[in-house]
Scaffold this active site. Structure first.
Site, PDB file in Angstrom:
ATOM      1  N   GLY A 251       7.319  13.831  -3.916  1.00 40.68           N
ATOM      2  CA  GLY A 251       8.309  14.658  -3.257  1.00 40.68           C
ATOM      3  C   GLY A 251       9.451  13.889  -2.622  1.00 40.68           C
ATOM      4  O   GLY A 251      10.415  14.489  -2.149  1.00 40.68           O
ATOM      5  N   ASP A 277       2.845   4.222  -8.101  1.00 35.78           N
ATOM      6  CA  ASP A 277       3.697   3.140  -7.593  1.00 35.78           C
ATOM      7  C   ASP A 277       3.242   2.753  -6.186  1.00 35.78           C
ATOM      8  O   ASP A 277       4.047   2.414  -5.307  1.00 35.78           O
ATOM      9  CB  ASP A 277       5.167   3.547  -7.593  1.00 35.78           C
ATOM     10  CG  ASP A 277       6.122   2.353  -7.531  1.00 35.78           C
ATOM     11  OD1 ASP A 277       5.674   1.220  -7.762  1.00 35.78           O
ATOM     12  OD2 ASP A 277       7.311   2.565  -7.237  1.00 35.78           O
TER      13      ASP A 277
END
Length: 403
Positions: A251, A277
Site C-alpha cells: 500500500g 522486498d
C-alpha cells in the site's frame, strides 16, 4: 523427515483447486497425493488441523533481511539462516535471499555464503538474488549511487563461475549498465535475469527479453512509468507475455488502483507475483537499521532514508496475501497463487509453489482469520502453533529443521 503422515483439513488448496474434507499424504518430505479423508492409507499418522486452510508455502524472490539481519550487513550462512527462519514465521517456505548493490568484495562473500548455505541444506533457502550493482543512477532508489557501475568482464566472469553452486540464481540489471550480450551469457549460465532500477524506453525491453530477460523487479518502483506516448518499462512489462513481474503489495510502494489496473492488463503467460522486498525489521521491534553507511528509519509501516526515499519494505508475505485479497478484492486462492505458484514458475523452482505429487511438502496452514497456524518445510513444522500439536518424535524433527 522420512515418516509417512496425512495432513487432514476441511480445506486444502493445491495451487490449482480446493479440496474439501481431504488429506494431504506426505512421505520422505514430499507430497504423494491428496485423497478423501476416509481413503488415508494404513500406516499414515493423521494430523488434523480442523477447519484451517492448508496451502502451498509462500515463495519470496526478494528478501533483503529479517530477524534483525540485513544480508548486506551479514553475508554469512548464519545471516541466511536467520533471514529464512524469520520469514518462515509468516508462511514463507522458499526464500531468495537478496543482496542489494554493494562492493565486489561483499558480493563475493555473499556468493560464498550462498554456496555454504546450500551445502548445509539450510531450510527455506532457495538461492540468491543479486539486485545490482549494475543499475541506472537515474532510478537508483535506495541503492548507493557510489556503488552503482556498469558490468565489466570480471563481474560477468565472477557471476558465471558462481552460478549453480548456491541454489537458484536471480539478478536484477538495468540496460544502462548491462548489454544484451551480457544478459545472454548470464542466462546461459543459469541466471534468471530481471530488469529493474532502469529508466529506459519501452522499445528497449523487447531486445532484452529476446536476449533472455524474463522478469521485472518490483513493478512500478524504480523504473520508467507508463505514459500515453511512451509506455516505459511498466507498459512494456505488462504488454509482453514473456515477462513475469514482482509486485510489493504493502500500500506504500504502489497505489491499490495501479495494482488492480496492472493485474487486469497483464498479458500472459508471464504473471504478476508478490514479493516483500523485506528488510531486517521483519520479526523484530527495531526502529531502523544501517544500509551502506546510511540510516534507514522505520515509521508507520514504511522504511525510508532521511530524505524520505523508500528503502525496501516492512512487510511479510502473509500480510501481502491479506492485502491482495482484502484490499484489492482478489479471490483468496488467486492471492495465494501470487505468493506461491506464480513466483515458483517465474524462478523455475520446479518442486515449489504447489502441492502436487512429487512436489516438496512445503505448506502454510492458515486459520479462518488468515493468521498463521503453522509453516511446514519438507514435511516438518518449522513455525507456528502446530509445533505443539503432535508427538515428541515429530517435534524433535521439526526443531532440527528450524535450528
Amino acid at each position: 523427515m522420512s515418516e509417512a503422515f496425512a495432513l487432514a483439513s476441511q480445506r486444502i488448496f493445491d495451487g490449482e483447486q480446493l479440496f474439501y474434507e481431504h488429506a494431504l499424504l506426505v512421505e520422505q518430505g514430499r507430497v504423494v497425493e491428496i485423497v478423501p479423508r476416509q481413503d488415508v492409507p494404513a500406516g499414515h499418522e493423521i494430523r488434523d488441523v480442523g477447519d484451517a486452510l492448508v496451502a502451498p508455502g509462500f515463495v519470496d524472490l526478494q528478501v533483503n533481511g529479517g530477524g534483525g539481519v540485513l544480508f548486506n550487513n551479514d553475508p554469512s550462512v548464519r545471516g541466511i539462516e536467520t533471514i529464512c527462519r524469520a520469514h518462515a514465521a509468516y508462511g514463507t517456505t522458499s526464500v531468495m535471499v537478496t543482496l542489494i548493490t554493494d562492493t565486489p568484495e561483499i558480493r563475493d562473500t555473499a556468493l560464498a555464503a550462498g554456496r555454504n548455505a546450500r551445502a548445509a541444506a539450510t531450510p527455506g533457502f532457495l538461492g540468491l538474488h543479486l539486485e545490482g550493482p549494475h543499475l541506472s543512477l537515474a532510478r537508483k532508489g535506495t541503492h548507493d549511487p557510489d556503488l552503482i557501475r556498469p558490468m565489466d568482464a570480471s563481474d560477468l566472469a565472477a557471476l558465471c563461475a558462481a552460478s549453480g553452486k548456491f541454489g537458484l540464481a536471480l539478478t536484477t540489471i538495468a540496460p544502462e549498465s548491462v548489454t544484451p550480450e551480457q544478459v545472454s551469457r548470464l542466462k546461459a549460465a543459469g541466471y534468471v535475469v530481471s530488469l529493474g532500477h532502469t529508466d529506459v524506453a519501452a522499445s528497449v525491453v523487447a531486445p532484452y527479453a529476446e536476449a533472455g530477460v524474463t522478469m521485472v523487479t518490483h513493478l512500478f518502483n524504480a523504473m520508467s512509468q507508463m505514459g500515453n506516448r511512451e509506455p516505459g518499462v511498466v507498459g512494456a512489462a505488462l504488454d509482453d507475455g514473456r515477462i513475469f513481474c514482482g509486485l510489493i503489495a504493502d500500500g506504500f510502494h504502489v497505489d491499490p488502483v495501479a495494482m488492480r489496473v496492472a493485474l487486469r492488463a497483464k498479458n500472459g503467460p508471464g504473471r504478476i507475483f508478490l514479493v516483500t522486498d523485506a528488510m531486517s525489521t521483519i520479526g523484530t521491534d527495531d526502529d531502523g537499521f544501517a544500509l551502506n553507511g546510511r540510516r534507514v528509519f522505520r515509521r508507520g509501516g514504511r522504511l525510508t532514508l532521511a530524505d524520505g526515499t523508500l528503502a525496501g519494505a516492512d512487510i511479510d508475505m502473509l500480510s501481502c496475501v491479506r492485502f491482495t485479497h482484502e484490499r484489492l478484492g482478489l479471490s483468496l486462492v488467486e492471492a495465494l497463487r501470487m505468493a506461491s505458484r506464480y513466483p515458483a514458475e517465474a524462478i523455475g523452482a520446479e518442486t515449489k509453489g504447489m502441492l502436487k505429487p512429487g512436489f516438496d511438502a512445503d505448506m502454510v496452514v492458515l486459520d479462518g482469520a488468515l493468521d498463521l497456524h503453522s509453516t511446514w518445510i519438507g514435511g516438518a513444522v518449522v513455525a507456528g502453533r502446530g509445533l505443539a500439536d503432535w508427538g515428541p518424535r515429530h517435534r524433535s524433527m521439526a526443531r532440527a529443521v528450524a535450528s
